[in-house]
Design a protein around this motif. Structure first.
Motif, PDB file in Angstrom:
ATOM      1  N   LYS A 125     -20.503 -24.761 -44.673  1.00  0.00           N
ATOM      2  CA  LYS A 125     -21.507 -24.050 -43.867  1.00  0.00           C
ATOM      3  C   LYS A 125     -22.756 -23.770 -44.696  1.00  0.00           C
ATOM      4  O   LYS A 125     -23.882 -23.863 -44.209  1.00  0.00           O
ATOM      5  CB  LYS A 125     -20.927 -22.745 -43.337  1.00  0.00           C
ATOM      6  CG  LYS A 125     -19.784 -22.957 -42.369  1.00  0.00           C
ATOM      7  CD  LYS A 125     -19.216 -21.623 -41.903  1.00  0.00           C
ATOM      8  CE  LYS A 125     -17.928 -21.846 -41.116  1.00  0.00           C
ATOM      9  NZ  LYS A 125     -17.359 -20.574 -40.630  1.00  0.00           N
ATOM     10  N   GLU A 136     -24.765 -26.981 -45.206  1.00  0.00           N
ATOM     11  CA  GLU A 136     -25.501 -27.326 -43.991  1.00  0.00           C
ATOM     12  C   GLU A 136     -26.674 -26.368 -43.784  1.00  0.00           C
ATOM     13  O   GLU A 136     -27.781 -26.790 -43.456  1.00  0.00           O
ATOM     14  CB  GLU A 136     -24.550 -27.292 -42.792  1.00  0.00           C
ATOM     15  CG  GLU A 136     -25.190 -27.630 -41.467  1.00  0.00           C
ATOM     16  CD  GLU A 136     -25.757 -29.038 -41.398  1.00  0.00           C
ATOM     17  OE1 GLU A 136     -25.225 -29.941 -42.061  1.00  0.00           O
ATOM     18  OE2 GLU A 136     -26.760 -29.219 -40.680  1.00  0.00           O
ATOM     19  N   ARG A 182     -14.035 -33.162 -48.381  1.00  0.00           N
ATOM     20  CA  ARG A 182     -13.834 -33.900 -47.127  1.00  0.00           C
ATOM     21  C   ARG A 182     -15.182 -34.152 -46.443  1.00  0.00           C
ATOM     22  O   ARG A 182     -15.430 -35.218 -45.891  1.00  0.00           O
ATOM     23  CB  ARG A 182     -12.919 -33.116 -46.168  1.00  0.00           C
ATOM     24  CG  ARG A 182     -11.462 -33.098 -46.608  1.00  0.00           C
ATOM     25  CD  ARG A 182     -10.580 -32.445 -45.549  1.00  0.00           C
ATOM     26  NE  ARG A 182     -10.649 -33.181 -44.274  1.00  0.00           N
ATOM     27  CZ  ARG A 182     -10.125 -32.749 -43.133  1.00  0.00           C
ATOM     28  NH1 ARG A 182      -9.500 -31.588 -43.096  1.00  0.00           N
ATOM     29  NH2 ARG A 182     -10.235 -33.474 -42.033  1.00  0.00           N
ATOM     30  N   TRP A 183     -16.048 -33.130 -46.466  1.00  0.00           N
ATOM     31  CA  TRP A 183     -17.371 -33.234 -45.817  1.00  0.00           C
ATOM     32  C   TRP A 183     -18.196 -34.364 -46.440  1.00  0.00           C
ATOM     33  O   TRP A 183     -18.736 -35.223 -45.735  1.00  0.00           O
ATOM     34  CB  TRP A 183     -18.084 -31.891 -45.948  1.00  0.00           C
ATOM     35  CG  TRP A 183     -19.359 -31.748 -45.181  1.00  0.00           C
ATOM     36  CD1 TRP A 183     -20.618 -31.603 -45.704  1.00  0.00           C
ATOM     37  CD2 TRP A 183     -19.516 -31.686 -43.754  1.00  0.00           C
ATOM     38  NE1 TRP A 183     -21.535 -31.464 -44.702  1.00  0.00           N
ATOM     39  CE2 TRP A 183     -20.894 -31.513 -43.498  1.00  0.00           C
ATOM     40  CE3 TRP A 183     -18.628 -31.758 -42.685  1.00  0.00           C
ATOM     41  CZ2 TRP A 183     -21.414 -31.417 -42.201  1.00  0.00           C
ATOM     42  CZ3 TRP A 183     -19.148 -31.671 -41.394  1.00  0.00           C
ATOM     43  CH2 TRP A 183     -20.507 -31.493 -41.161  1.00  0.00           C
ATOM     44  N   GLN A 226     -17.073 -37.827 -45.566  1.00  0.00           N
ATOM     45  CA  GLN A 226     -17.394 -38.348 -44.234  1.00  0.00           C
ATOM     46  C   GLN A 226     -18.759 -39.046 -44.182  1.00  0.00           C
ATOM     47  O   GLN A 226     -19.124 -39.602 -43.153  1.00  0.00           O
ATOM     48  CB  GLN A 226     -17.321 -37.216 -43.197  1.00  0.00           C
ATOM     49  CG  GLN A 226     -15.888 -36.724 -43.004  1.00  0.00           C
ATOM     50  CD  GLN A 226     -15.720 -35.599 -41.980  1.00  0.00           C
ATOM     51  OE1 GLN A 226     -14.641 -35.013 -41.895  1.00  0.00           O
ATOM     52  NE2 GLN A 226     -16.739 -35.269 -41.213  1.00  0.00           N
ATOM     53  N   PRO A 275     -25.646 -28.513 -35.889  1.00  0.00           N
ATOM     54  CA  PRO A 275     -27.001 -28.188 -36.349  1.00  0.00           C
ATOM     55  C   PRO A 275     -27.899 -29.431 -36.358  1.00  0.00           C
ATOM     56  O   PRO A 275     -29.069 -29.342 -35.994  1.00  0.00           O
ATOM     57  CB  PRO A 275     -26.773 -27.645 -37.763  1.00  0.00           C
ATOM     58  CG  PRO A 275     -25.385 -27.080 -37.731  1.00  0.00           C
ATOM     59  CD  PRO A 275     -24.614 -27.999 -36.828  1.00  0.00           C
ATOM     60  N   THR A 294     -22.020 -20.681 -37.787  1.00  0.00           N
ATOM     61  CA  THR A 294     -21.468 -22.001 -37.512  1.00  0.00           C
ATOM     62  C   THR A 294     -19.950 -21.929 -37.641  1.00  0.00           C
ATOM     63  O   THR A 294     -19.402 -20.989 -38.217  1.00  0.00           O
ATOM     64  CB  THR A 294     -22.001 -23.060 -38.491  1.00  0.00           C
ATOM     65  OG1 THR A 294     -21.770 -22.603 -39.833  1.00  0.00           O
ATOM     66  CG2 THR A 294     -23.478 -23.300 -38.298  1.00  0.00           C
ATOM     67  N   SER A 295     -19.299 -22.933 -37.105  1.00  0.00           N
ATOM     68  CA  SER A 295     -17.853 -22.995 -37.161  1.00  0.00           C
ATOM     69  C   SER A 295     -17.450 -24.400 -37.611  1.00  0.00           C
ATOM     70  O   SER A 295     -18.012 -25.393 -37.150  1.00  0.00           O
ATOM     71  CB  SER A 295     -17.332 -22.675 -35.751  1.00  0.00           C
ATOM     72  OG  SER A 295     -15.997 -23.066 -35.622  1.00  0.00           O
ATOM     73  N   LEU A 296     -16.510 -24.471 -38.557  1.00  0.00           N
ATOM     74  CA  LEU A 296     -16.060 -25.776 -39.048  1.00  0.00           C
ATOM     75  C   LEU A 296     -14.744 -26.096 -38.363  1.00  0.00           C
ATOM     76  O   LEU A 296     -13.744 -25.403 -38.558  1.00  0.00           O
ATOM     77  CB  LEU A 296     -15.894 -25.744 -40.567  1.00  0.00           C
ATOM     78  CG  LEU A 296     -15.677 -27.103 -41.232  1.00  0.00           C
ATOM     79  CD1 LEU A 296     -16.941 -27.964 -41.141  1.00  0.00           C
ATOM     80  CD2 LEU A 296     -15.270 -26.946 -42.690  1.00  0.00           C
ATOM     81  N   GLU A 307     -11.700 -28.931 -36.933  1.00  0.00           N
ATOM     82  CA  GLU A 307     -10.997 -30.175 -37.241  1.00  0.00           C
ATOM     83  C   GLU A 307     -10.866 -30.935 -35.932  1.00  0.00           C
ATOM     84  O   GLU A 307     -10.376 -30.397 -34.935  1.00  0.00           O
ATOM     85  CB  GLU A 307      -9.618 -29.804 -37.788  1.00  0.00           C
ATOM     86  CG  GLU A 307      -8.700 -30.942 -38.100  1.00  0.00           C
ATOM     87  CD  GLU A 307      -8.691 -31.317 -39.578  1.00  0.00           C
ATOM     88  OE1 GLU A 307      -8.916 -30.423 -40.426  1.00  0.00           O
ATOM     89  OE2 GLU A 307      -8.469 -32.497 -39.864  1.00  0.00           O
ATOM     90  N   GLY A 316      -8.874 -35.592 -36.987  1.00  0.00           N
ATOM     91  CA  GLY A 316      -8.760 -35.806 -38.428  1.00  0.00           C
ATOM     92  C   GLY A 316     -10.067 -35.714 -39.200  1.00  0.00           C
ATOM     93  O   GLY A 316     -10.114 -36.005 -40.388  1.00  0.00           O
ATOM     94  N   LYS A 317     -11.126 -35.312 -38.497  1.00  0.00           N
ATOM     95  CA  LYS A 317     -12.412 -35.168 -39.185  1.00  0.00           C
ATOM     96  C   LYS A 317     -12.926 -33.741 -39.055  1.00  0.00           C
ATOM     97  O   LYS A 317     -12.591 -33.034 -38.107  1.00  0.00           O
ATOM     98  CB  LYS A 317     -13.445 -36.109 -38.559  1.00  0.00           C
ATOM     99  CG  LYS A 317     -13.196 -37.567 -38.871  1.00  0.00           C
ATOM    100  CD  LYS A 317     -14.514 -38.337 -38.902  1.00  0.00           C
ATOM    101  CE  LYS A 317     -14.338 -39.658 -39.614  1.00  0.00           C
ATOM    102  NZ  LYS A 317     -15.620 -40.310 -39.903  1.00  0.00           N
ATOM    103  N   LEU A 318     -13.753 -33.337 -40.018  1.00  0.00           N
ATOM    104  CA  LEU A 318     -14.387 -32.027 -39.926  1.00  0.00           C
ATOM    105  C   LEU A 318     -15.654 -32.144 -39.091  1.00  0.00           C
ATOM    106  O   LEU A 318     -16.421 -33.096 -39.234  1.00  0.00           O
ATOM    107  CB  LEU A 318     -14.747 -31.516 -41.311  1.00  0.00           C
ATOM    108  CG  LEU A 318     -13.573 -31.249 -42.255  1.00  0.00           C
ATOM    109  CD1 LEU A 318     -14.088 -30.755 -43.601  1.00  0.00           C
ATOM    110  CD2 LEU A 318     -12.608 -30.221 -41.663  1.00  0.00           C
ATOM    111  N   LYS A 319     -15.854 -31.143 -38.238  1.00  0.00           N
ATOM    112  CA  LYS A 319     -17.075 -31.111 -37.434  1.00  0.00           C
ATOM    113  C   LYS A 319     -17.652 -29.699 -37.502  1.00  0.00           C
ATOM    114  O   LYS A 319     -16.938 -28.727 -37.252  1.00  0.00           O
ATOM    115  CB  LYS A 319     -16.735 -31.484 -35.984  1.00  0.00           C
ATOM    116  CG  LYS A 319     -17.948 -31.666 -35.101  1.00  0.00           C
ATOM    117  CD  LYS A 319     -17.574 -31.978 -33.649  1.00  0.00           C
ATOM    118  CE  LYS A 319     -18.837 -32.004 -32.799  1.00  0.00           C
ATOM    119  NZ  LYS A 319     -18.534 -32.030 -31.358  1.00  0.00           N
ATOM    120  N   LEU A 320     -18.921 -29.600 -37.819  1.00  0.00           N
ATOM    121  CA  LEU A 320     -19.564 -28.291 -37.921  1.00  0.00           C
ATOM    122  C   LEU A 320     -20.388 -28.056 -36.664  1.00  0.00           C
ATOM    123  O   LEU A 320     -21.248 -28.869 -36.331  1.00  0.00           O
ATOM    124  CB  LEU A 320     -20.473 -28.260 -39.160  1.00  0.00           C
ATOM    125  CG  LEU A 320     -21.052 -26.908 -39.526  1.00  0.00           C
ATOM    126  CD1 LEU A 320     -20.008 -26.059 -40.238  1.00  0.00           C
ATOM    127  CD2 LEU A 320     -22.263 -27.067 -40.426  1.00  0.00           C
TER     128      LEU A 320
END
Lengths: 303, 303
Positions: A220, A223, A245-246, A249, B114, B192-194, B196, B199-203
Motif C-alpha cells: 500500500k 502504491e 509477490r507484488w 507480478q 489506484p 486501499t485494500s490488498l 488475493e 492467486g494474484k494480489l490486487k490493490l
C-alpha cells in the motif's frame, strides 16, 4: 562490463541471474527493456541491507534510550516481557504490546520534533557499538548489498527502502550509507501534531502510530508513494512476502530473499512462517520463483 | 540572466522580489546561498497553478461521473445540497458531508485500482471542457506559474505539489503539465485494500478517507514525505496558511499568495477567512510578509 560490479558475490547462478536481469532491462535492444523512470527497486532494510540480530537496531536504540543513558532512566521499565516479545516477534505482538508501546513512545518522543528524532537516531547509529561485532551500527551493512545498490544506481534504477522501522530512524544516515535520500525511505511513522508556540508553528511527534509498514502495508505504501510497480525487490522476512509477490507480478522483474545461513560470519536463522497459512517464506520463494541468497555460500564478504 | 525567465509577469516589485530571491539562494557567494538539495519548493494546486472556479476540477470530475455519463447515472443523486456545500466551502463541510462522501466514493471507486483511477482522471483532464473557457481542463494552468516552476526547476529546486485534491487525481498528468513527476504530488488519499484474487494480489481503493491534505495536514505531509523545510511556497487559500507560515519560518524563504482579482480574464474572489480567528488570509499575508499576486495587475497573461 569491464569490471565485475559485484566482487563480493560468489560467481555462480545467482550472480549471473542478477547481472543478466540488469542487462536485459537496460538494453534498448532487448524485448525486456524498461525505460529509466520505470526502473523502480524496493529493498527491505533490517536483515536485507543491515544486520538485525541479536535485536533490531531501532529497538536497541529505544532500549538504550530507556535504560542505559546515565543513572536516570527516562521512565520506569515497561513490562519485562516487552522486549522478549519484540525479540521473538510473536504472532500478535503489535496488539499485545500496544499499551507498552504508548508508554514507551510517550517517554521517548514526547514533545520532540521529527527533526530531533532523526538527529538522535543519526547520532546513535554512528556511535553505538554492536555487542558482538564491536563496530558501530552504521558499518554493519552488507557489502554485497551495497554493491548491488551501486550497480542498480549506475543503471539509473530509482531505489526505495521499504521498512518496518521508522522512516525517521533511517532518513538521517541513509544518503551517506546507501546513497538513498530521505525522500526515498518508506517506513513506519507516528502521528504528528502542529502546535502554535510563541507565535510560531512547531511540529511534534505524538505517541500514536500513524502507519506500520509491514506485510500488505508495504505494498500500500509503495502504491501510495511511488505509484509504480517495482521491477526489482529484495527482502528477508515474512513481512516482505507481499512486497515480493507484488514486484513479481510485473511483466519483467527480479525478486530476491536474503537467507541468513552464516552463523560464523553473521547469524543463521530462517524467516518466520507466514502468519495465516503457516507456509514458510522459503517455500513461498520456491512457489513464486524468488532468488534466494544463501549468505554462507553466495557472499564472499558479509560486511 | 540573458532572457527574461518570467515574461508573463508585469515588471515591478513582485517580479523583482522573485528574481532577487532566486538569485540570492543560488549564488554561492551570497550569504543566503542554499545548496541544491535543500532548495525545496511547495505549491498548492487548485487556484494556485490551476483554475478552480466555478468548481474545483476533481469535484467537477466526480459530478460528471455521477450524473453526466450516459443515461444511467451510476447511483441515486446524493443529498441535493452536497455540491452546493462543496462549492461554498462551508466551515465544517468535511464533517457535514461524510455520509454523502461515503456513498459517492462507493459509487465511483468501488473495486477500482489506484492505477485505474489515475487513468480515468488523466483521460478526463485531457478531454473535459471547462464551461466558461471552452478549453480542456488540462490547458487551464496559469502561464505565469508555469514560468515560475520552470525558473525554479532550471535552478535545481525540488518542487512538490501539496494539494487538497487526491494525489492520484493529479499524478497521471502532472509530469506532462508541470514537469513534476508522480512521486512529487502530496495530496489527499483513500485507504486501499490488498486482496488475493486467482492467486494474484490486487490493490483496490476503499471508500474511506486515509488522509485529507489541507491546513495543518499539509505541513504534516511535507514533514512526513520530504523531511525538509520548504524555502519557497505558494498558495491561494485558507488551507494554505499553515504551509506558508511553515515555509516562512525557514531562515531564508519566499512565500506567495495568488489573489484572484481578475473577473474578466479569470475570476475575482478572495480566500475565505481563517477558521477560528476569522482573520482573512490576506491579513495573514501582511502579518507574515507573504508576497501577494494581484492577478489583474501582476500577470500579463493568465492562461
Amino acid at each position: 562490463m569491464a569490471q565485475d560490479p559485484l566482487p563480493s558475490w560468489q560467481d555462480g547462478a545467482l550472480k549471473s541471474a542478477i547481472l543478466a536481469f540488469v542487462d536485459q532491462v537496460t538494453d534498448p535492444n532487448s524485448s525486456k527493456y524498461v525505460v529509466p523512470n520505470l526502473r523502480v527497486a524496493t529493498f527491505d532494510h533490517d536483515g536485507t541491507l543491515f544486520v538485525e540480530k541479536p535485536l533490531n537496531a531501532q529497538i536497541t536504540f529505544v532500549k538504550q534510550k530507556l535504560f542505559d543513558e546515565g543513572d536516570n532512566p527516562v521512565m520506569a521499565p515497561p513490562n519485562a516481557s516487552f522486549f522478549d516479545r519484540l525479540e521473538n516477534k510473536l504472532a500478535n505482538w503489535m496488539q499485545d504490546i500496544e499499551s507498552d508501546l504508548e508508554n514507551i513512545s510517550n517517554a521517548i518522543f514526547k514533545d520532540i520534533t521529527p527533526a530531533q528524532f532523526r538527529a538522535a537516531a543519526g547520532a546513535w547509529i554512528r556511535s553505538a557499538v554492536h555487542p558482538r561485532f564491536q563496530q558501530i551500527y552504521q558499518s554493519l551493512t552488507y557489502k554485497p548489498m551495497l554493491e548491488l545498490l551501486a550497480l542498480l544506481q549506475d543503471q539509473q534504477f530509482i531505489i526505495y527502502i521499504v521498512t518496518g522501522s521508522s522512516t525517521d530512524f533511517i532518513r538521517q544516515w541513509s544518503d551517506e550509507t546507501y546513497n538513498i535520500g530521505e525522500q526515498r525511505i518508506l517506513g513506519s511513522s507516528l502521528k504528528t501534531s502542529l502546535e502554535e508556540k510563541d507565535g510560531k508553528l512547531k511540529l511534534v511527534l505524538e505517541p500514536i502510530p500513524f502507519y506500520f509498514s509491514n506485510g500488505a502495508n508495504k505494498v500500500k505504501s509503495i502504491e501510495r508513494n511511488i505509484a509504480l510497480q517495482p521491477i526489482f525487490a529484495f527482502g528477508n522476512s515474512r513481512g516482505d512476502i507481499e512486497m515480493l509477490r507484488w514486484a513479481g507480478q510485473a511483466t519483467t522483474s527480479f525478486c530476491g530473499l536474503v537467507h541468513h545461513t552464516d552463523a560464523e560470519r553473521e547469524y543463521a536463522y530462517s524467516p518466520d512462517p507466514e502468519l495465516f497459512t503457516g507456509k514458510s517464506t522459503l517455500d513461498q520463494a520456491q512457489d513464486y520463483g524468488w532468488h534466494v541468497v544463501d549468505m554462507k555460500n553466495d557472499w564472499l564478504t558479509v560486511f
